[in-house]
Scaffold this motif. Structure first.
Motif, short mmCIF file in Angstrom:
data_model
loop_
_atom_site.label_atom_id
_atom_site.label_comp_id
_atom_site.label_asym_id
_atom_site.label_seq_id
_atom_site.Cartn_x
_atom_site.Cartn_y
_atom_site.Cartn_z
N ILE A 43 0.84 -1.21 0.00
CA ILE A 43 0.00 0.00 0.00
C ILE A 43 0.87 1.25 0.00
CG2 ILE A 43 -1.65 1.36 1.36
CD1 ILE A 43 -2.91 -1.31 2.24
N LEU A 44 1.91 1.24 0.84
CA LEU A 44 2.84 2.38 0.85
C LEU A 44 3.54 2.52 -0.49
CD1 LEU A 44 4.49 1.92 4.38
CD2 LEU A 44 2.65 3.52 3.75
N GLY A 56 2.34 6.73 -7.17
CA GLY A 56 1.29 7.58 -7.72
C GLY A 56 0.01 6.86 -8.05
N ILE A 57 -0.16 5.65 -7.51
CA ILE A 57 -1.42 4.93 -7.71
C ILE A 57 -2.48 5.56 -6.81
CG2 ILE A 57 -2.54 2.67 -7.66
CD1 ILE A 57 -0.18 2.96 -9.66
N ASP A 99 -7.36 2.71 7.64
CA ASP A 99 -6.65 3.23 8.81
C ASP A 99 -5.28 3.80 8.43
OD1 ASP A 99 -8.80 2.45 10.32
OD2 ASP A 99 -7.83 0.67 11.16
N LEU A 100 -4.62 3.16 7.47
CA LEU A 100 -3.31 3.63 7.04
C LEU A 100 -3.43 4.96 6.30
CD1 LEU A 100 -0.31 3.08 6.97
CD2 LEU A 100 -0.67 1.54 5.04
N CYS A 101 -4.47 5.07 5.47
CA CYS A 101 -4.67 6.31 4.72
C CYS A 101 -5.16 7.45 5.60
CB CYS A 101 -5.66 6.08 3.58
SG CYS A 101 -5.05 5.01 2.25
N ASP A 106 2.98 12.13 4.88
CA ASP A 106 3.55 10.96 4.20
C ASP A 106 2.58 9.78 4.10
OD1 ASP A 106 5.95 12.34 4.01
OD2 ASP A 106 6.65 11.60 5.95
N ARG A 107 1.33 10.01 4.44
CA ARG A 107 0.35 8.92 4.41
C ARG A 107 -0.14 8.67 2.98
NH1 ARG A 107 -3.12 11.16 9.62
NH2 ARG A 107 -1.36 10.97 11.10
#
Length: 308
Positions: free
Chosen positions: A93-94, A100-101, A137-139, A155-156
């Motif tokens: 995901i990172l 740039g996805i 949650d990560l985003c 940086d998320r």
């Protein structure tokens, strides 16, 4: 969350969205991906990139998404739970965000027994609901699964998150409940299973509206052009969760063999035109399996060109 997703932009504008599908090759030939992308580029708002679909090894979905991004397309990166644990999932995901996805479709993935490496070990560390929640949650908060570290806000990853829905699977009554759970876990757009049984889909979308879910998520109806009566019968008998009514098979079978593809395209166009009139449907997802060159014809015949 605002992202740089073209798909999000189109949906939020109120336009009827169009997505299509690009299956990566069983090789490292990037030209296969680029050729498919160029066929679709002017006729869709985003392109799904499948993740080892049918549990057969193909070029990685993230790599293929980056290739499509390089020629100006907005890829919908598909990620399945079958092949990765939570460490690899969050790492990817990172990485996707760094490349740039802008869109991510969260899926369980076809079990390996359906592919040609049935003895491969699966993972399924997370299910599709948990995958959505982890990505959300990560985003949104920069939080990893069971980890106190928090990614700085600047940086998320910023991803437009989606999921799949099958209005035709049993038990039918559970379909709306399952959709609600996906929305609660962060899904902002939904792409459905191929729609051939329009009366049953109409019943499902009404239940979605009645539950107030159509106001919380963008729903794109799945449409697949059928090439032949044989393909229709195969899908009916062998593809789990697929509902192909006998009258659809009869209609395609009634056309001359050299015209069955044309009849399948007509049915796809008619389906899109009916979906456009249904309240709660925000777009279509055209799954032309290894037939990407027919997508422009379908889009134009359905009155969906040019794209916004």
């Amino acid at each position: 969350m605002k992202t740089n997703s073209n798909l999000q932009r189109v949906l939020e504008s109120g336009a009827f969205a169009v997505t299509a599908e690009c299956g990566p090759p069983r090789s490292a030939d990037k030209d296969v991906v680029l050729k498919k992308g160029l066929l679709l580029k002017k006729h869709v708002d985003a392109v799904n990139v499948t993740d080892n679909q049918t549990a057969i090894v193909r070029m990685g979905s993230l790599a293929a998404s980056a290739l499509l991004k390089s020629i100006g397309l907005d890829p919908v990166w598909q990620l399945v739970c079958r092949d990765r644990n939570r460490i690899a999932i969050q790492s990817d995901i990172l990485g996707a965000a760094a490349l740039g996805i802008n869109n991510m479709l969260c899926l369980s993935g076809d079990h390996q027994c359906f592919g040609n490496q049935a003895h491969a070990k699966n993972v399924f560390d997370l299910d599709s609901m948990q995958l959505l929640g982890a990505a959300r949650d990560l985003c949104a908060d920069g939080k990893f699964v069971y980890d106190d570290y928090q990614v700085p806000q600047s940086d998320r990853p910023a991803l437009f998150l989606g999921a799949a829905a099958n209005p035709f699977a049993d038990p039918f009554e559970f379909r709306v409940i399952r959709l609600a759970k996906k929305i609660d876990n962060g899904a902002r757009f939904i792409q459905t299973q191929c729609i051939f049984n329009l009366p049953k889909f109409s019943k499902w979308i009404k239940a979605v509206r009645d539950a107030g879910l159509a106001d919380k998520v963008y729903i794109l109806g799945g449409v697949t052009p059928i090439k032949s009566a044989g393909m229709a019968m195969y899908m009916k008998k062998n593809v789990a969760g697929m509902d192909v009514p006998d009258d659809v098979i009869k209609r395609i079978k009634g056309a001359p063999k050299d015209k069955q593809k044309d009849e399948g395209v007509k049915i796809a166009v008619e389906t899109i035109q009916k979906l456009k009139k249904m309240k709660g449907v925000s777009g279509v997802h055209i799954m032309a399996i290894e037939w990407e060159d027919i997508v422009p014809e379908i889009v134009e015949a359905a009155g969906l060109a040019p794209r916004p």
